[in-house]
Design an enzyme around this catalytic site. Sequence first.
Site, mmCIF file in Angstrom:
data_model
loop_
_atom_site.group_PDB
_atom_site.id
_atom_site.type_symbol
_atom_site.label_atom_id
_atom_site.label_comp_id
_atom_site.label_asym_id
_atom_site.label_seq_id
_atom_site.Cartn_x
_atom_site.Cartn_y
_atom_site.Cartn_z
ATOM 1 N N HIS A 1 -0.208 53.004 47.903
ATOM 2 C CA HIS A 1 1.170 53.276 47.479
ATOM 3 C C HIS A 1 2.028 53.289 48.754
ATOM 4 O O HIS A 1 1.533 53.634 49.837
ATOM 5 C CB HIS A 1 1.159 54.656 46.816
ATOM 6 C CG HIS A 1 2.441 55.100 46.208
ATOM 7 N ND1 HIS A 1 3.486 55.598 46.956
ATOM 8 C CD2 HIS A 1 2.854 55.149 44.926
ATOM 9 C CE1 HIS A 1 4.480 55.939 46.142
ATOM 10 N NE2 HIS A 1 4.124 55.675 44.899
ATOM 11 N N CYS B 1 5.533 50.781 43.368
ATOM 12 C CA CYS B 1 5.546 51.262 44.766
ATOM 13 C C CYS B 1 4.298 50.782 45.503
ATOM 14 O O CYS B 1 3.736 51.516 46.340
ATOM 15 C CB CYS B 1 5.652 52.780 44.849
ATOM 16 S SG CYS B 1 7.100 53.445 44.053
ATOM 17 N N ASP C 1 -5.600 59.930 49.876
ATOM 18 C CA ASP C 1 -4.489 60.136 48.956
ATOM 19 C C ASP C 1 -5.084 60.251 47.549
ATOM 20 O O ASP C 1 -5.501 59.263 46.948
ATOM 21 C CB ASP C 1 -3.520 58.945 49.059
ATOM 22 C CG ASP C 1 -2.417 59.008 48.012
ATOM 23 O OD1 ASP C 1 -2.468 59.886 47.131
ATOM 24 O OD2 ASP C 1 -1.514 58.148 48.068
ATOM 25 N N GLN D 1 -3.690 59.770 42.447
ATOM 26 C CA GLN D 1 -4.106 59.162 41.172
ATOM 27 C C GLN D 1 -5.523 59.545 40.770
ATOM 28 O O GLN D 1 -5.954 59.230 39.662
ATOM 29 C CB GLN D 1 -4.005 57.634 41.255
ATOM 30 C CG GLN D 1 -2.595 57.122 41.378
ATOM 31 C CD GLN D 1 -1.749 57.386 40.136
ATOM 32 O OE1 GLN D 1 -2.269 57.602 39.041
ATOM 33 N NE2 GLN D 1 -0.446 57.368 40.296
ATOM 34 N N LYS E 1 1.177 65.233 38.487
ATOM 35 C CA LYS E 1 0.250 64.306 37.813
ATOM 36 C C LYS E 1 -0.933 65.064 37.211
ATOM 37 O O LYS E 1 -1.805 64.488 36.580
ATOM 38 C CB LYS E 1 -0.249 63.252 38.799
ATOM 39 C CG LYS E 1 0.896 62.351 39.326
ATOM 40 C CD LYS E 1 0.361 61.171 40.095
ATOM 41 C CE LYS E 1 1.380 60.550 41.030
ATOM 42 N NZ LYS E 1 2.398 59.732 40.383
HETATM 43 N N1 C6P Z 1 2.877 57.265 42.082
HETATM 44 C C1 C6P Z 1 3.307 55.973 40.093
HETATM 45 O O1 C6P Z 1 3.966 55.684 39.093
HETATM 46 P P1 C6P Z 1 4.893 61.693 44.899
HETATM 47 O O2 C6P Z 1 6.034 60.821 44.486
HETATM 48 O O3 C6P Z 1 5.051 62.207 46.301
HETATM 49 O O4 C6P Z 1 4.543 62.764 43.898
HETATM 50 O O5 C6P Z 1 3.595 60.735 44.890
HETATM 51 C C2 C6P Z 1 3.592 59.535 45.614
HETATM 52 C C3 C6P Z 1 2.327 58.787 45.376
HETATM 53 C C4 C6P Z 1 1.435 58.650 46.417
HETATM 54 N N2 C6P Z 1 0.251 58.025 46.261
HETATM 55 C C5 C6P Z 1 -0.107 57.507 45.082
HETATM 56 C C6 C6P Z 1 -1.446 56.858 44.952
HETATM 57 C C7 C6P Z 1 0.756 57.600 43.984
HETATM 58 O O6 C6P Z 1 0.400 57.077 42.826
HETATM 59 C C8 C6P Z 1 2.022 58.246 44.138
HETATM 60 C C9 C6P Z 1 2.992 58.300 42.999
HETATM 61 C C10 C6P Z 1 3.683 57.207 40.886
HETATM 62 O O7 C6P Z 1 2.346 55.304 40.440
HETATM 63 C C11 C6P Z 1 5.149 57.273 41.134
HETATM 64 S S1 C6P Z 1 5.713 56.032 42.252
#
Ligand code: C6P
Length: 408
Positions: A125, A366, A202, A205, A228
Amino acid sequence: MALTNQDILEIRKDFPILQRQVNGKPLIYFDNAATSQTPQPVIDTIVDYYSNYNANIHRGVHTLSQEATDKYEEARITVQKHFNAAQPYEIILTAGTTHAINLVANGFASILKKGDEVLVSALEHHSNIVPWQILCEKTGAILKVIPQTESGELDLEAFNKAMTPDLKIVFVNHVSNALGTVNPIQYIIDQAHKVGAAVLIDGAQATPHIKPDVQALDADFYVCSAHKICGPTGVGVLYGKEEWLTKLPPYQGGGEMIDQVTFKKTTYAGLPHKFEAGTPNICGGIATAAGLDYMNNIGFDMIAAYEQQLLKYATKELLTIEGLKIYGTSKDKTAVISFNVGSIHPYDIGTILDKLGIAVRTGHHCAQPIMDFYKIPGTVRASFSFYNTKEEIDIFVASLKRAVMMLS
Ligand code: C6P
């Protein structure tokens, strides 16, 4: 034991939002990878906080402040236990995954030297790419990339070749948000450690589906977002090994993160407060623990097994649609299906599905490097949670067929 249809119907009653209609149709929420929905016990926790003990923490002798402080620190312990961290102070409550990664990347600016190597995966991401690019610009370190394969997996041969004495940190997601691939993080951590490199995972997910054991993994850093995992937005978790968190400098300066402040010199608080400057999202931290409690009550093994059934069923049904191509075909996947149908733009499919009450995500998710790899502008992404049903998948597939007919 597996979750039965009756169990799922009971679970669904806990989610008020699943009872609503969208565009005159019952909501089918398949955008769980973007954010999960919130069960009543978490909503109740938030209402209880603001109704009964809203106060600033760690700084008041009064009862409300002490109650809020106790709940916040209890929440930290719930998170610690969930991830099996050795110490509660190895859990930093952040504003989300993005904040947690930036905190670590910023800290490494004082560790890396020109010519040091940092390794990112092609499946990341943007949150796990851009902070490291900024870091490399600052330090002169070299950003290297583990390439992906056609099936959406990491090229481990290329990864092995990147294990050099100059490598200082590897950052890789546990699960790809755009494809659902579960990456072999244990292997990655073991190999990186052999050359003395740290590893940041990370887990944004992975955590909705898998309960990670950070000590068993021997991860140096593991990060995720509460929204999430049935918690609120604007809160996240940074697990860091004590030795790393001690070594890294603070990310932000301000109240709460100090020991002594004079105009000559400021000394910092110990862990975890060194990294929690300012008033945190107190209610959010407490509600994060409520979300984890809710999911642990169901059980992550049960959740994962049920979601795998949904994934298998939806994959089979979707592949009956002519011209539908799934991106991300790794054997080890979470319940995420990224796809396109012929040359139809994903946005058009998403718009029609929304008119039919179905929420999916469309676009590059993203993760533009993944889209560039497949030479596509984006995909339609359906991501399932434990509160989704096979009946919803049937309606989704029938609606998608309708959309495809209208758009062809
Ligand atoms: N992905 C998706 O629709 P935040 O925004 O900080 O809570 O998470 C960012 C983020 C970082 N790493 C991974 C693997 C992610 O999936 C995400 C967030 C969402 O896939 C929103 S872009």
